[in-house]
Write a protein that holds these residues in place. Structure first.
Motif, PDB file in Angstrom:
ATOM      1  N   GLY A 198       0.585  -1.278   0.004  1.00 37.47           N
ATOM      2  CA  GLY A 198       0.044   0.008   0.093  1.00 37.47           C
ATOM      3  C   GLY A 198       0.709   1.180  -0.062  1.00 37.47           C
ATOM      4  N   MET A 199       2.107   1.206   0.218  1.00 36.81           N
ATOM      5  CA  MET A 199       2.934   2.425   0.473  1.00 36.81           C
ATOM      6  C   MET A 199       4.138   2.556  -0.488  1.00 36.81           C
ATOM      7  SD  MET A 199       2.673   2.934   4.394  1.00 36.81           S
ATOM      8  CE  MET A 199       3.022   4.728   4.372  1.00 36.81           C
ATOM      9  N   MET A 200       4.628   1.400  -0.977  1.00 35.82           N
ATOM     10  CA  MET A 200       6.072   1.413  -1.679  1.00 35.82           C
ATOM     11  C   MET A 200       5.976   2.151  -2.762  1.00 35.82           C
ATOM     12  SD  MET A 200       7.940  -1.905  -2.908  1.00 35.82           S
ATOM     13  CE  MET A 200       6.900  -2.205  -4.068  1.00 35.82           C
ATOM     14  N   GLN A 201       6.713   2.967  -3.024  1.00 37.17           N
ATOM     15  CA  GLN A 201       6.968   3.739  -4.289  1.00 37.17           C
ATOM     16  C   GLN A 201       8.097   3.144  -5.243  1.00 37.17           C
ATOM     17  OE1 GLN A 201       7.279   8.011  -3.324  1.00 37.17           O
ATOM     18  NE2 GLN A 201       5.216   8.327  -3.021  1.00 37.17           N
ATOM     19  N   ALA A 202       7.775   2.567  -6.306  1.00 32.71           N
ATOM     20  CA  ALA A 202       8.937   1.625  -7.090  1.00 32.71           C
ATOM     21  C   ALA A 202       9.730   2.752  -7.788  1.00 32.71           C
ATOM     22  CB  ALA A 202       8.201   0.767  -7.872  1.00 32.71           C
ATOM     23  N   SER A 203      11.198   2.359  -7.781  1.00 34.46           N
ATOM     24  CA  SER A 203      12.026   2.945  -8.671  1.00 34.46           C
ATOM     25  C   SER A 203      12.409   2.141  -9.701  1.00 34.46           C
ATOM     26  CB  SER A 203      13.058   3.629  -7.809  1.00 34.46           C
ATOM     27  OG  SER A 203      13.830   2.557  -7.026  1.00 34.46           O
ATOM     28  N   GLU A 204      12.244   2.782 -11.077  1.00 38.51           N
ATOM     29  CA  GLU A 204      12.640   1.714 -12.097  1.00 38.51           C
ATOM     30  C   GLU A 204      14.041   1.768 -12.303  1.00 38.51           C
ATOM     31  OE1 GLU A 204      10.499   0.160 -14.118  1.00 38.51           O
ATOM     32  OE2 GLU A 204       8.839   1.113 -12.734  1.00 38.51           O
ATOM     33  N   PRO A 205      14.698   0.561 -12.692  1.00 40.48           N
ATOM     34  CA  PRO A 205      16.038   0.358 -12.957  1.00 40.48           C
ATOM     35  C   PRO A 205      16.778   1.348 -14.053  1.00 40.48           C
ATOM     36  CG  PRO A 205      14.783  -1.844 -13.410  1.00 40.48           C
ATOM     37  CD  PRO A 205      13.856  -0.508 -13.313  1.00 40.48           C
ATOM     38  N   SER A 206      17.774   1.981 -13.518  1.00 44.05           N
ATOM     39  CA  SER A 206      18.519   2.708 -14.151  1.00 44.05           C
ATOM     40  C   SER A 206      18.992   2.445 -15.523  1.00 44.05           C
ATOM     41  CB  SER A 206      19.878   3.378 -13.524  1.00 44.05           C
ATOM     42  OG  SER A 206      20.995   2.248 -13.444  1.00 44.05           O
ATOM     43  N   ALA A 207      19.344   3.421 -16.231  1.00 43.80           N
ATOM     44  CA  ALA A 207      19.812   2.928 -17.674  1.00 43.80           C
ATOM     45  C   ALA A 207      20.775   1.765 -17.716  1.00 43.80           C
ATOM     46  CB  ALA A 207      20.331   4.198 -18.610  1.00 43.80           C
ATOM     47  N   GLU A 208      21.967   2.294 -16.776  1.00 41.42           N
ATOM     48  CA  GLU A 208      23.259   1.259 -16.704  1.00 41.42           C
ATOM     49  C   GLU A 208      22.660  -0.234 -16.283  1.00 41.42           C
ATOM     50  OE1 GLU A 208      22.769   4.226 -15.356  1.00 41.42           O
ATOM     51  OE2 GLU A 208      24.269   5.516 -16.418  1.00 41.42           O
ATOM     52  N   GLU A 209      21.812  -0.241 -15.236  1.00 37.31           N
ATOM     53  CA  GLU A 209      21.277  -1.322 -14.810  1.00 37.31           C
ATOM     54  C   GLU A 209      20.526  -2.321 -15.845  1.00 37.31           C
ATOM     55  OE1 GLU A 209      20.619  -0.271 -10.235  1.00 37.31           O
ATOM     56  OE2 GLU A 209      18.913  -0.135 -11.512  1.00 37.31           O
ATOM     57  N   ARG A 210      19.822  -1.439 -16.727  1.00 37.16           N
ATOM     58  CA  ARG A 210      19.216  -2.142 -17.805  1.00 37.16           C
ATOM     59  C   ARG A 210      20.035  -2.692 -18.755  1.00 37.16           C
ATOM     60  NH1 ARG A 210      15.626   2.365 -17.109  1.00 37.16           N
ATOM     61  NH2 ARG A 210      16.429   3.438 -19.130  1.00 37.16           N
ATOM     62  N   ALA A 211      20.771  -1.828 -19.232  1.00 33.74           N
ATOM     63  CA  ALA A 211      21.956  -2.326 -20.058  1.00 33.74           C
ATOM     64  C   ALA A 211      22.753  -3.317 -19.829  1.00 33.74           C
ATOM     65  CB  ALA A 211      23.002  -1.013 -20.376  1.00 33.74           C
ATOM     66  N   ALA A 212      23.149  -3.618 -18.528  1.00 32.83           N
ATOM     67  CA  ALA A 212      23.734  -4.617 -17.958  1.00 32.83           C
ATOM     68  C   ALA A 212      22.840  -5.880 -18.023  1.00 32.83           C
ATOM     69  CB  ALA A 212      23.995  -4.453 -16.500  1.00 32.83           C
ATOM     70  N   ILE A 213      21.754  -5.767 -17.712  1.00 35.15           N
ATOM     71  CA  ILE A 213      20.627  -7.027 -17.925  1.00 35.15           C
ATOM     72  C   ILE A 213      20.722  -7.540 -19.417  1.00 35.15           C
ATOM     73  CG2 ILE A 213      18.491  -7.996 -17.610  1.00 35.15           C
ATOM     74  CD1 ILE A 213      18.368  -6.247 -14.805  1.00 35.15           C
ATOM     75  N   GLU A 214      20.416  -6.610 -20.056  1.00 35.25           N
ATOM     76  CA  GLU A 214      20.155  -6.734 -21.658  1.00 35.25           C
ATOM     77  C   GLU A 214      21.552  -7.312 -22.104  1.00 35.25           C
ATOM     78  OE1 GLU A 214      18.605  -3.201 -22.728  1.00 35.25           O
ATOM     79  OE2 GLU A 214      16.664  -3.931 -23.024  1.00 35.25           O
ATOM     80  N   ALA A 215      22.818  -6.941 -21.897  1.00 38.70           N
ATOM     81  CA  ALA A 215      24.053  -7.484 -22.451  1.00 38.70           C
ATOM     82  C   ALA A 215      24.200  -8.784 -22.201  1.00 38.70           C
ATOM     83  CB  ALA A 215      25.122  -6.522 -21.814  1.00 38.70           C
ATOM     84  N   ARG A 216      23.891  -9.132 -20.812  1.00 40.13           N
ATOM     85  CA  ARG A 216      23.965 -10.461 -20.703  1.00 40.13           C
ATOM     86  C   ARG A 216      22.991 -11.533 -21.312  1.00 40.13           C
ATOM     87  NH1 ARG A 216      28.887 -11.614 -18.504  1.00 40.13           N
ATOM     88  NH2 ARG A 216      29.398 -10.041 -16.831  1.00 40.13           N
TER      89      ARG A 216
ATOM     90  N   MET B 230      13.227  -4.242 -10.963  1.00 41.84           N
ATOM     91  CA  MET B 230      14.287  -5.130 -11.592  1.00 41.84           C
ATOM     92  C   MET B 230      13.948  -6.379 -11.842  1.00 41.84           C
ATOM     93  SD  MET B 230      18.300  -4.951  -9.638  1.00 41.84           S
ATOM     94  CE  MET B 230      18.351  -3.386  -9.630  1.00 41.84           C
ATOM     95  N   VAL B 231      13.453  -7.126 -10.979  1.00 38.32           N
ATOM     96  CA  VAL B 231      12.826  -8.452 -11.348  1.00 38.32           C
ATOM     97  C   VAL B 231      11.946  -8.289 -12.404  1.00 38.32           C
ATOM     98  CG1 VAL B 231      11.658 -10.479 -10.554  1.00 38.32           C
ATOM     99  CG2 VAL B 231      13.337  -9.485  -9.059  1.00 38.32           C
ATOM    100  N   ASP B 232      10.742  -7.509 -12.459  1.00 35.17           N
ATOM    101  CA  ASP B 232      10.203  -7.131 -13.640  1.00 35.17           C
ATOM    102  C   ASP B 232      10.784  -6.832 -15.052  1.00 35.17           C
ATOM    103  OD1 ASP B 232       7.839  -7.491 -11.830  1.00 35.17           O
ATOM    104  OD2 ASP B 232       7.671  -5.391 -11.849  1.00 35.17           O
ATOM    105  N   PHE B 233      11.830  -6.119 -15.106  1.00 33.52           N
ATOM    106  CA  PHE B 233      12.459  -6.006 -16.238  1.00 33.52           C
ATOM    107  C   PHE B 233      13.355  -7.112 -16.587  1.00 33.52           C
ATOM    108  CE2 PHE B 233      16.590  -4.473 -18.586  1.00 33.52           C
ATOM    109  CZ  PHE B 233      15.789  -3.755 -19.586  1.00 33.52           C
ATOM    110  N   THR B 234      13.917  -8.020 -15.823  1.00 32.72           N
ATOM    111  CA  THR B 234      14.559  -9.111 -16.030  1.00 32.72           C
ATOM    112  C   THR B 234      13.727  -9.929 -16.844  1.00 32.72           C
ATOM    113  OG1 THR B 234      16.178  -8.850 -14.245  1.00 32.72           O
ATOM    114  CG2 THR B 234      16.092 -11.074 -15.205  1.00 32.72           C
ATOM    115  N   ALA B 235      12.401 -10.110 -16.154  1.00 38.29           N
ATOM    116  CA  ALA B 235      11.422 -11.135 -16.819  1.00 38.29           C
ATOM    117  C   ALA B 235      11.194 -10.653 -18.205  1.00 38.29           C
ATOM    118  CB  ALA B 235      10.275 -11.112 -15.872  1.00 38.29           C
ATOM    119  N   ALA B 236      11.220  -9.540 -18.515  1.00 38.01           N
ATOM    120  CA  ALA B 236      10.739  -9.002 -19.593  1.00 38.01           C
ATOM    121  C   ALA B 236      11.920  -9.367 -20.753  1.00 38.01           C
ATOM    122  CB  ALA B 236      10.451  -7.595 -19.724  1.00 38.01           C
TER     123      ALA B 236
END
Length: 347
Positions: free
Chosen positions: A84-102, A334-340
């Motif tokens: 009910g209170m958490m404000q999610a913060s999206e992965p940074s561009a560097e984090e997304r790039a690291a996941i996509e590269a792998r 971060m888990v959501d982005f990795t799943a996608a």
């Protein structure tokens, strides 16, 4: 005790509760009223903050681990905060790039999945997990080796050179000629197909009586494919990476919990079942502490997300395991982005 819904808390109680939870998730230490009065803009005295914290403790949202040690969220409090209170913060561009590269590295799919899971582990400071169905081999050759009068070893050779053996029960009236006939038929007719494709062809040919097999050999072919398919379906691939990240400076004060968690991570069948329970639904599943029996003793949290192909099929589950004191607002997206990202590998 029933945890009150978030809308039943006063604005003051919500503000104090949020500060306690966020500070605890950041530091791992109980939070005192004096600390809150210094780091917040609530314009409340330490005494007023203590009164609010006492109310939150009576509501089951906070707990005091030691006398005069400040408060920390309970499991129910963490659940209320996450829902009910958490404000999610999206992965940074560097984090997304690291996941996509792998995920995009050249090589076998399983290596890409393992590498991506290791990256997720490093970025989240948790152990990373991915569960996918066992890849069906493309078939190249079959054979049957007699073991006794009623059992044989069915040997499958894949196009990638892999070899798998299964023990099958022999139908009555079998003889060496029928064994060889069944093996020759399977090698000639089913080479280049997956198990699912091979079973479909066998069912079609036998149903139309187009297979040049006697009844005993036909029964043996069906049994051979069935035992491979059923066993393979029960053995999903579970990849665990980053267990060592669970042992950090903060964990030194709670080594028993960490040891318990590492022991639990050895039970891969149980972990596979837990992750499999997250396959249903679209949303990310968050299990906090004793909400799942597997990690109840270690007081750990699991965040898991189904991996869906473009047509909506669930082709895997990815997630992390860590202490209940983890940065949910950062790790969940971060888990959501990795799943996608993994969906593109497994589609």
């Amino acid at each position: 005790m029933t945890t009150p819904p978030i809308h039943e808390l006063t604005d003051r109680a919500r503000d104090v509760f949020r500060i306690v939870v966020e500070s605890y998730l950041d530091t791992g230490a109980p939070v005192g009223s004096r600390t809150i009065s210094k780091i917040s803009a609530l314009s409340l005295s330490p005494a007023s903050i203590r009164n609010v914290m006492q109310d939150l403790e009576e509501a089951g949202l906070l707990a005091a681990p030691h006398t005069s040690a400040g408060r920390m969220p309970t499991q129910s409090g963490l659940r209320l905060f996450v829902d009910g209170m958490m404000q999610a913060s999206e992965p940074s561009a560097e984090e997304r790039a690291a996941i996509e590269a792998r995920a995009g590295q050249v090589g076998p799919i399983e290596e890409a999945l393992a590498s991506t899971t290791a990256t997720l582990s490093g970025l989240s400071a948790c152990a990373g997990l991915v569960l996918v169905p066992k890849a069906e081999p493309v078939l190249r050759q079959f054979g049957f080796v007699p073991l006794s009068h009623d059992r044989a070893l069915a040997v499958l050779v894949g196009e990638d050179g892999s070899v798998e053996n299964r023990v099958v029960e022999l139908p009555g009236g079998i003889d060496p000629g029928s064994l060889q006939q069944a093996a020759n038929y399977m090698s000639a007719m089913l080479t280049g197909l997956t198990l699912a494709e091979a079973r479909a062809r066998i069912e079609r040919d036998l149903g139309a009586q187009r297979a040049a097999l006697d009844s005993v050999a036909a029964a043996l072919v069906e049994r051979g494919l069935a035992v491979w398919s059923e066993d393979g379906g029960r053995r999903p691939v579970l990849i665990v990476r980053g267990q060592a990240r669970l042992i950090d400076a903060a964990a030194a004060e709670d080594l028993d919990r960490v040891r318990q968690l590492l022991d639990e991570l050895e039970g891969k069948e149980e972990i596979a079942r837990l992750l499999d329970s997250a396959r249903e639904g679209e949303a990310t599943r968050i299990f906090i502490g004793s909400e799942n029996k597997l990690f109840a003793l270690s007081g750990s949290s699991v965040i898991a997300k189904p991996v869906r192909a473009l047509d909506g099929r669930v082709v895997g589950v990815v997630g992390v395991i860590g202490p209940t004191r983890l940065n949910y607002a950062r790790v969940v997206p971060m888990v959501d982005f990795t799943a996608a990202t993994m969906a593109r590998i497994l589609a």
